[in-house]
Design an enzyme around this catalytic site. Structure first.
Site, PDB file in Angstrom:
ATOM      1  N   LYS A 180      28.866  38.507  33.755  1.00 51.63           N
ATOM      2  CA  LYS A 180      28.546  38.775  32.406  1.00 51.63           C
ATOM      3  C   LYS A 180      30.703  38.238  31.969  1.00 51.63           C
ATOM      4  O   LYS A 180      30.746  37.147  33.146  1.00 51.63           O
ATOM      5  CB  LYS A 180      28.877  39.533  32.506  1.00 51.63           C
ATOM      6  CG  LYS A 180      27.247  40.554  32.745  1.00 51.63           C
ATOM      7  CD  LYS A 180      25.737  40.245  31.750  1.00 51.63           C
ATOM      8  CE  LYS A 180      24.934  40.478  32.480  1.00 51.63           C
ATOM      9  NZ  LYS A 180      24.508  41.288  32.652  1.00 51.63           N
TER      10      LYS A 180
HETATM   11  C1  LIG Z   1      22.989  41.993  32.585  1.00 52.45           C
HETATM   12  C2  LIG Z   1      22.200  43.070  32.009  1.00 52.45           C
HETATM   13  C3  LIG Z   1      22.114  44.699  32.412  1.00 52.45           C
HETATM   14  C4  LIG Z   1      21.794  44.446  33.769  1.00 52.45           C
HETATM   15  O1  LIG Z   1      23.291  44.817  34.419  1.00 52.45           O
HETATM   16  P1  LIG Z   1      23.336  45.348  35.747  1.00 52.45           P
HETATM   17  O2  LIG Z   1      25.556  45.160  35.747  1.00 52.45           O
HETATM   18  O3  LIG Z   1      23.273  44.129  36.622  1.00 52.45           O
HETATM   19  O4  LIG Z   1      22.519  45.902  36.284  1.00 52.45           O
HETATM   20  C5  LIG Z   1      21.223  44.938  31.537  1.00 52.45           C
HETATM   21  N1  LIG Z   1      21.152  44.998  30.179  1.00 52.45           N
HETATM   22  C6  LIG Z   1      21.119  43.622  29.996  1.00 52.45           C
HETATM   23  C7  LIG Z   1      20.790  43.282  28.207  1.00 52.45           C
HETATM   24  C8  LIG Z   1      22.325  42.531  30.300  1.00 52.45           C
HETATM   25  O5  LIG Z   1      21.754  41.284  30.414  1.00 52.45           O
END
Ligand SMILES: *Cc1c(COP(=O)(O)O)cnc(C)c1O
Length: 387
Positions: free
Chosen positions: A184
């Site tokens: 991210k």
């Molecule tokens: C990465 C992601 C999640 C989950 O995030 P985590 O921190 O890995 O639990 C949920 N929704 C979207 C759209 C994502 O890209």
């Protein structure tokens, strides 16, 4: 061909992050503590939210938000098929029924104009996902939420730093949930944040994330605290650790710079790939917004090629270029095909994108030379497989 493999994404972690983790390790306090508080406060201030609650992941944030809203058997939650599994899986695990609305063909965000027809007397919430870091069109979504008394939960996993009509995602009148997974825009290793103006919701999520304990656990061991505590409801174990927040404290001040660097690469791709008829490039939304460029996701027009998307990705790997897949639409996954079947062709834009989308390398440490290698490899593969 490149001599070295270019990954699809890799985090930018520097001495400041490393030293802060070492400081935590040496301090004797590694789990939830003062650094988590600092990171929560800094993130809250950055997005402009009245309340921010840190968690072990965005998935945990989605789970606890739905529980705090008392989502139960039979409740319907509207969301997009073009998302990571956890958005939809958390609805299922809370006993709710996901109701999928098709995406816009350009931005790949949920089509706000198609939400109304899916609202029933059982609808409780809408979960828009700011796909790739570009804001959904929130005004029509908020208007529907007001008309039908629905809660808006923004899946902002891609959207740290995203803005909608001059306002940062996280500061709107909703609940927004961010992710700090290593891919991210900023990372804490694993981690998430729930931001909201709703104090009661924030308190409920805080209680649920740590055993339903009615006070800050870390203070129990400090000189000022007492070891006693009370469990006021059965809760989970979804807290962020100080060694995670140690990363976040130094990532957050770099977020805007990271986004600017991502944008330079994305716009390079846009310029260099625009004339290739075998690709459909990402499209900017028509309203005022700031794209955080979490992902760069062209669609490969496989009808013009003799290979499919998966083969295209394999050939890129053969050229030492990594890719990601965001996303195979949720209703194309085994469990959902079985348990949440969509009438064939009822989500045409998601079906189209699902078979054609891929994520090209995009991360702040990438150079334009790296991006040039990606462009060359893409062109080589298209030339080799043109029908
Ligand atoms: C990465 C992601 C999640 C989950 O995030 P985590 O921190 O890995 O639990 C949920 N929704 C979207 C759209 C994502 O890209």
């Amino acid at each position: 061909m490149r001599s070295e493999f270019l990954p699809f994404s890799t985090p930018t972690l520097e001495d400041a992050e490393i030293n802060e983790v070492v400081d935590s390790l040496r301090s004797g306090w590694i789990t939830t503590g003062p650094k988590v508080k600092r990171f929560e406060e800094a993130f809250r201030a950055y997005v402009g939210a009245p309340f921010a609650v840190s968690l072990s992941s965005a998935t945990a944030g989605l789970h606890l938000t739905l529980l705090a809203l008392k989502i139960q058997e039979g409740d319907e939650i509207i969301t997009t098929p073009m998302t990571f599994a956890s958005t939809v899986s958390m609805i299922v695990l809370c006993g709710g029924r996901p109701v999928l609305v098709d995406i816009e063909p350009g931005t790949l965000n949920i089509d706000a104009a198609k939400i109304r027809e899916k609202i029933t007397s059982r609808t409780k919430a809408i979960i828009p996902v700011h796909f790739a870091g570009q804001s959904c069109d929130m005004d029509p979504i908020f208007a529907l939420a007001k008309e039908f008394n629905l809660t808006v939960i923004e899946d902002a996993a891609h959207a740290a730093g995203t803005e909608y009509k001059g306002r940062r995602i996280g500061s709107l009148d909703s609940i927004s949930i961010f992710s700090f997974h290593p891919n991210k825009n900023i990372t804490t290793g694993e981690g998430g944040m729930v931001c909201t103006p709703d104090e009661t919701l924030a308190e409920e999520v805080s209680l649920l994330k740590f055993h339903g304990m009615n006070r800050e656990a870390w203070k129990r061991f400090a000189a000022s605290g007492t070891p006693n505590y009370d469990i006021v409801l059965p809760g989970f174990k979804y807290n962020m650790m100080d060694i995670q927040a140690a990363l976040g404290i130094h990532q957050l001040p770099k977020l805007d710079d990271f986004i600017n660097k991502r944008q330079v690469i994305a716009e390079f791709y846009n310029r260099e790939l625009v004339d290739i008829p075998e690709l459909a490039l990402p499209v900017y939304a028509p309203y005022e917004q700031r794209h955080a460029w979490h992902l760069y996701t062209p669609l490969v027009r496989i009808e013009k090629l003799s290979i499919d998307r998966d083969q295209f990705m394999a050939e890129l790997k053969g050229e030492n270029i990594g890719t990601g897949l965001h996303y195979k639409a949720i209703h194309h996954h085994a469990w959902y095909r079985e348990n949440l079947p969509q009438a064939d062709g009822s989500l045409p834009n998601a079906d189209y994108a699902s078979d054609r989308i891929l994520s090209l390398p995009l991360f702040p440490k990438m150079t334009l030379e790296d991006a040039g290698d990606v462009v060359s490899a893409v062109k080589t593969i298209i030339a080799r497989n043109r029908k």
